[in-house]
Structure formats: structure tokens, C-alpha cells
Design a protein around this motif. Structure first.
Motif, PDB file in Angstrom:
ATOM      1  N   VAL A 263      56.258  34.152  50.190  1.00  0.00           N
ATOM      2  CA  VAL A 263      56.729  32.978  49.522  1.00  0.00           C
ATOM      3  C   VAL A 263      58.503  32.930  49.566  1.00  0.00           C
ATOM      4  O   VAL A 263      59.020  33.939  48.979  1.00  0.00           O
ATOM      5  N   ASP A 264      58.999  31.896  50.026  1.00  0.00           N
ATOM      6  CA  ASP A 264      60.449  32.163  49.799  1.00  0.00           C
ATOM      7  C   ASP A 264      61.215  31.441  48.312  1.00  0.00           C
ATOM      8  O   ASP A 264      60.287  31.184  47.455  1.00  0.00           O
ATOM      9  N   THR A 265      62.399  31.628  48.355  1.00  0.00           N
ATOM     10  CA  THR A 265      62.869  31.292  46.903  1.00  0.00           C
ATOM     11  C   THR A 265      62.683  29.812  46.350  1.00  0.00           C
ATOM     12  O   THR A 265      62.638  29.663  45.082  1.00  0.00           O
ATOM     13  N   ASP A 266      62.359  29.123  47.425  1.00  0.00           N
ATOM     14  CA  ASP A 266      62.100  27.499  46.838  1.00  0.00           C
ATOM     15  C   ASP A 266      60.496  27.292  46.795  1.00  0.00           C
ATOM     16  O   ASP A 266      59.839  26.338  46.323  1.00  0.00           O
ATOM     17  N   GLY A 267      59.738  28.474  46.799  1.00  0.00           N
ATOM     18  CA  GLY A 267      58.382  28.284  46.567  1.00  0.00           C
ATOM     19  C   GLY A 267      57.424  27.976  47.862  1.00  0.00           C
ATOM     20  O   GLY A 267      56.524  27.286  47.509  1.00  0.00           O
ATOM     21  N   THR A 268      58.022  27.911  48.888  1.00  0.00           N
ATOM     22  CA  THR A 268      57.581  27.277  50.226  1.00  0.00           C
ATOM     23  C   THR A 268      56.688  28.763  50.815  1.00  0.00           C
ATOM     24  O   THR A 268      57.419  29.759  50.885  1.00  0.00           O
ATOM     25  N   ILE A 269      55.712  28.429  51.257  1.00  0.00           N
ATOM     26  CA  ILE A 269      55.042  29.601  52.271  1.00  0.00           C
ATOM     27  C   ILE A 269      55.656  29.595  53.463  1.00  0.00           C
ATOM     28  O   ILE A 269      55.776  28.852  54.182  1.00  0.00           O
ATOM     29  N   ARG A 270      56.143  30.754  53.921  1.00  0.00           N
ATOM     30  CA  ARG A 270      56.585  30.963  54.945  1.00  0.00           C
ATOM     31  C   ARG A 270      55.756  31.617  56.003  1.00  0.00           C
ATOM     32  O   ARG A 270      56.030  31.743  57.244  1.00  0.00           O
ATOM     33  N   TRP A 271      54.910  32.602  55.582  1.00  0.00           N
ATOM     34  CA  TRP A 271      53.867  33.332  56.422  1.00  0.00           C
ATOM     35  C   TRP A 271      52.660  33.486  55.358  1.00  0.00           C
ATOM     36  O   TRP A 271      52.696  33.595  54.228  1.00  0.00           O
ATOM     37  N   ILE A 272      51.462  33.586  56.198  1.00  0.00           N
ATOM     38  CA  ILE A 272      50.238  33.449  55.477  1.00  0.00           C
ATOM     39  C   ILE A 272      49.318  34.408  56.327  1.00  0.00           C
ATOM     40  O   ILE A 272      49.281  34.045  57.632  1.00  0.00           O
ATOM     41  N   ASP A 273      48.546  35.389  55.729  1.00  0.00           N
ATOM     42  CA  ASP A 273      47.643  36.205  56.654  1.00  0.00           C
ATOM     43  C   ASP A 273      46.396  36.123  55.788  1.00  0.00           C
ATOM     44  O   ASP A 273      46.519  36.879  54.713  1.00  0.00           O
ATOM     45  N   VAL A 274      45.221  35.797  56.388  1.00  0.00           N
ATOM     46  CA  VAL A 274      44.100  35.469  55.705  1.00  0.00           C
ATOM     47  C   VAL A 274      43.132  36.387  56.464  1.00  0.00           C
ATOM     48  O   VAL A 274      42.762  36.421  57.481  1.00  0.00           O
ATOM     49  N   GLN A 275      42.336  37.456  55.631  1.00  0.00           N
ATOM     50  CA  GLN A 275      41.185  38.343  56.239  1.00  0.00           C
ATOM     51  C   GLN A 275      39.816  38.024  55.712  1.00  0.00           C
ATOM     52  O   GLN A 275      39.542  38.062  54.713  1.00  0.00           O
ATOM     53  N   PRO A 276      39.329  37.076  56.572  1.00  0.00           N
ATOM     54  CA  PRO A 276      37.739  36.691  55.930  1.00  0.00           C
ATOM     55  C   PRO A 276      36.865  37.420  55.528  1.00  0.00           C
ATOM     56  O   PRO A 276      36.117  37.627  54.779  1.00  0.00           O
ATOM     57  N   ASN A 277      36.873  38.808  56.390  1.00  0.00           N
ATOM     58  CA  ASN A 277      36.116  39.977  56.168  1.00  0.00           C
ATOM     59  C   ASN A 277      36.832  40.866  54.935  1.00  0.00           C
ATOM     60  O   ASN A 277      37.975  41.360  55.218  1.00  0.00           O
ATOM     61  N   TYR A 278      36.239  41.011  53.850  1.00  0.00           N
ATOM     62  CA  TYR A 278      36.699  41.610  52.736  1.00  0.00           C
ATOM     63  C   TYR A 278      37.090  43.220  52.996  1.00  0.00           C
ATOM     64  O   TYR A 278      37.890  43.782  52.177  1.00  0.00           O
ATOM     65  N   THR A 279      36.434  43.501  54.282  1.00  0.00           N
ATOM     66  CA  THR A 279      36.685  45.122  54.346  1.00  0.00           C
ATOM     67  C   THR A 279      38.018  45.267  55.025  1.00  0.00           C
ATOM     68  O   THR A 279      38.577  46.557  55.236  1.00  0.00           O
ATOM     69  N   ALA A 280      38.627  44.300  55.643  1.00  0.00           N
ATOM     70  CA  ALA A 280      39.916  44.431  56.302  1.00  0.00           C
ATOM     71  C   ALA A 280      41.160  43.901  55.605  1.00  0.00           C
ATOM     72  O   ALA A 280      40.852  42.713  54.498  1.00  0.00           O
ATOM     73  N   ARG A 281      42.339  44.278  55.681  1.00  0.00           N
ATOM     74  CA  ARG A 281      43.257  43.962  54.962  1.00  0.00           C
ATOM     75  C   ARG A 281      44.665  43.979  55.747  1.00  0.00           C
ATOM     76  O   ARG A 281      44.716  44.393  56.719  1.00  0.00           O
ATOM     77  N   THR A 282      45.714  43.156  55.141  1.00  0.00           N
ATOM     78  CA  THR A 282      46.854  43.195  55.912  1.00  0.00           C
ATOM     79  C   THR A 282      47.777  44.329  55.757  1.00  0.00           C
ATOM     80  O   THR A 282      47.851  44.984  54.686  1.00  0.00           O
ATOM     81  N   GLU A 283      48.030  44.985  56.657  1.00  0.00           N
ATOM     82  CA  GLU A 283      48.785  46.239  56.930  1.00  0.00           C
ATOM     83  C   GLU A 283      50.246  45.907  56.390  1.00  0.00           C
ATOM     84  O   GLU A 283      50.994  45.197  56.648  1.00  0.00           O
ATOM     85  N   PRO A 284      50.938  47.115  55.556  1.00  0.00           N
ATOM     86  CA  PRO A 284      52.083  46.991  55.059  1.00  0.00           C
ATOM     87  C   PRO A 284      53.091  46.741  55.998  1.00  0.00           C
ATOM     88  O   PRO A 284      54.029  45.857  55.897  1.00  0.00           O
ATOM     89  N   GLN A 285      53.060  47.326  57.420  1.00  0.00           N
ATOM     90  CA  GLN A 285      54.003  47.182  58.415  1.00  0.00           C
ATOM     91  C   GLN A 285      54.133  45.648  58.900  1.00  0.00           C
ATOM     92  O   GLN A 285      55.072  45.156  58.852  1.00  0.00           O
ATOM     93  N   ARG A 286      53.045  45.001  58.816  1.00  0.00           N
ATOM     94  CA  ARG A 286      52.990  43.653  59.386  1.00  0.00           C
ATOM     95  C   ARG A 286      53.524  42.749  58.288  1.00  0.00           C
ATOM     96  O   ARG A 286      54.326  41.845  58.489  1.00  0.00           O
ATOM     97  N   ILE A 287      53.504  43.101  56.882  1.00  0.00           N
ATOM     98  CA  ILE A 287      54.075  42.416  55.695  1.00  0.00           C
ATOM     99  C   ILE A 287      55.664  42.299  55.727  1.00  0.00           C
ATOM    100  O   ILE A 287      56.408  41.464  55.883  1.00  0.00           O
ATOM    101  N   LEU A 288      55.866  43.729  56.157  1.00  0.00           N
ATOM    102  CA  LEU A 288      57.598  44.078  56.263  1.00  0.00           C
ATOM    103  C   LEU A 288      58.075  43.262  57.542  1.00  0.00           C
ATOM    104  O   LEU A 288      59.152  42.788  57.283  1.00  0.00           O
ATOM    105  N   ASP A 289      57.236  43.276  58.354  1.00  0.00           N
ATOM    106  CA  ASP A 289      57.581  42.689  59.809  1.00  0.00           C
ATOM    107  C   ASP A 289      58.100  41.066  59.537  1.00  0.00           C
ATOM    108  O   ASP A 289      59.224  40.535  59.914  1.00  0.00           O
TER     109      ASP A 289
END
Length: 222
Positions: free
Chosen positions: A189-215
Motif C-alpha cells: 500500500v502506498d502513502t495515499d492508501g492505494t494498492i500497488r501490488w497484491i499477492d494472494v495464496q489460495p492454499n494456506y500452506t503457501a505464503r509470499t516469500e520475503p524476497q518477492r515482497i522486497l522486489d
């Protein structure tokens, strides 16, 4: 800058191998069927997209005080992580990994980290204390953010029965007394409260890796 924590996927694989040896066969079968169905369904067609406003609501901090996501961000960009609850071991793995791999890196970039779940504030406090989290953890009664993002889900009756056999009562732990939980979702979320990027993992055993977030942070907020 790259992260050095063990990938969440590797930790989840170890956890899956462990529980496969510990849980009753019928419980494992119910969970396996649920995960297969989630994989088949994929990301909901109505899930929020970049460029839209990040939803907000009447949230609670770990002590039960009323707040909002906007107040937690306080004008700063943020990585917002929706997780299921203290009862979910995959959530705890992810949050501990984010603490180790993301907190310093995001602080260097002026970006906040906020984790949100539908559980009661005492559950959020348990998550924060047990995992030694230094970032903000909030309770979202009624799954306002998950509903607004289009990522709200709930287990089947068979899944709830399987959870009960191992002492998990999702509805009892949720602030609204209902069984709804978010699909594990990470939102930039940017300073204006707008979504800039979103990653949804339907299967709860999977999660977004930290490096993807930093990228994503570096590409979209750098």
C-alpha cells in the motif's frame, strides 16, 4: 539487498512432513482434500487489483483499543499481511520469517509492516509475543479487510470437524464468532492508501516469500 532467512516454502515442507506423521489419517485426508480444492479454485476472480483503494475498517490493537489500518500506517507506505490466526502453524512460520527477513529491510526503506487477522485481540497478542514480533499486529472483527479485498474464505463442515479433533475452533477464536478467514494475502500500500501490488495464496500452506515482497517494494516504491 537479498534476504537470508530460510524460505517459507522449505519450512512449510518440513511442517507438512511432521504433521503427516502425527495427525490421524482422517484429519489428514480432510485437510488434503481442502488444499486440493483451494489449489483447483485458485485466486478468486473478485480479488482486489493494483490501483484500487486499500479497504479499511474498525480494527483493534493487541490490547483491544480501537484503531484503523490508516492509523497504523500513519501516512507511510506499508506491507499489509492478512493471516488466519494464532492456531495456524503456517501463519506463525510466515510471521517469524517476516520478522527476521523483512523488518530491518522495510525499515531501511521507510515502509511499515502490519499483520491483520480476524482473531480476537488476545489471539493477536499471543501471535505477537510467541513469535517475538516487533511490527504491528491487528485484529479485524468481521473480516472487513478480507471482504474488501475479495479474499474471504471458510472451511467446509468436514474441515471444521477435522479441526475440532485436534482442538482448533476457528469461530471461537474469531472476534465476530464466525468461521471466516482470509486467504493468506500480502498487499503493498502506498502513502495515499492505494494498492500497488497484491499477492494472494489460495492454499494456506503457501505464503509470499520475503524476497518477492522486497522486489515489489523496490520496483514500485523505489
Amino acid at each position: 539487498m537479498t534476504t537470508s532467512a530460510q524460505p517459507i516454502a522449505e519450512q512449510a515442507a518440513v511442517l507438512n512432513a511432521t504433521v503427516a506423521q502425527q495427525l490421524p489419517a482422517d484429519v489428514l485426508a480432510s485437510f488434503g482434500e481442502e488444499q486440493a480444492a483451494l489449489d483447483a479454485a485458485g485466486v478468486p476472480s473478485g480479488a482486489a487489483r493494483p490501483g484500487t483503494a486499500m479497504p479499511d475498517g474498525d480494527l483493534l490493537d493487541v490490547h483491544g483499543a480501537r484503531t484503523t489500518l490508516a492509523a497504523a500506517r500513519d501516512g507511510a507506505p506499508a506491507v499489509v499481511v492478512l493471516y488466519r490466526g494464532a492456531w495456524c502453524p503456517f501463519c506463525n512460520i510466515a510471521l517469524r520469517t517476516y520478522q527476521a527477513a523483512l523488518v530491518p529491510a522495510l525499515a531501511d526503506r521507510g515502509v511499515r509492516l502490519v499483520a491483520v487477522s480476524p482473531q480476537k485481540p488476545d489471539g493477536a497478542l499471543t501471535v505477537q509475543q510467541t513469535n517475538e514480533l516487533t511490527f504491528t499486529v491487528l485484529s479485524d472483527p468481521g473480516n472487513q479487510l478480507a471482504t474488501g479485498l475479495g479474499v474471504l474464505t471458510r472451511g467446509t463442515d468436514a474441515v471444521h470437524a477435522a479441526q475440532a479433533k485436534i482442538g482448533v475452533d476457528v469461530a471461537a477464536g474469531n472476534a465476530d464468532g464466525g468461521p471466516g478467514v482470509p486467504m493468506p494475502t500480502t498487499v503493498l500500500v502506498d502513502t495515499d492508501g492505494t494498492i500497488r501490488w497484491i499477492d494472494v495464496q489460495p492454499n494456506y500452506t503457501a505464503r509470499t516469500e520475503p524476497q518477492r515482497i522486497l522486489d515489489a517494494v523496490d520496483a514500485l516504491l523505489g
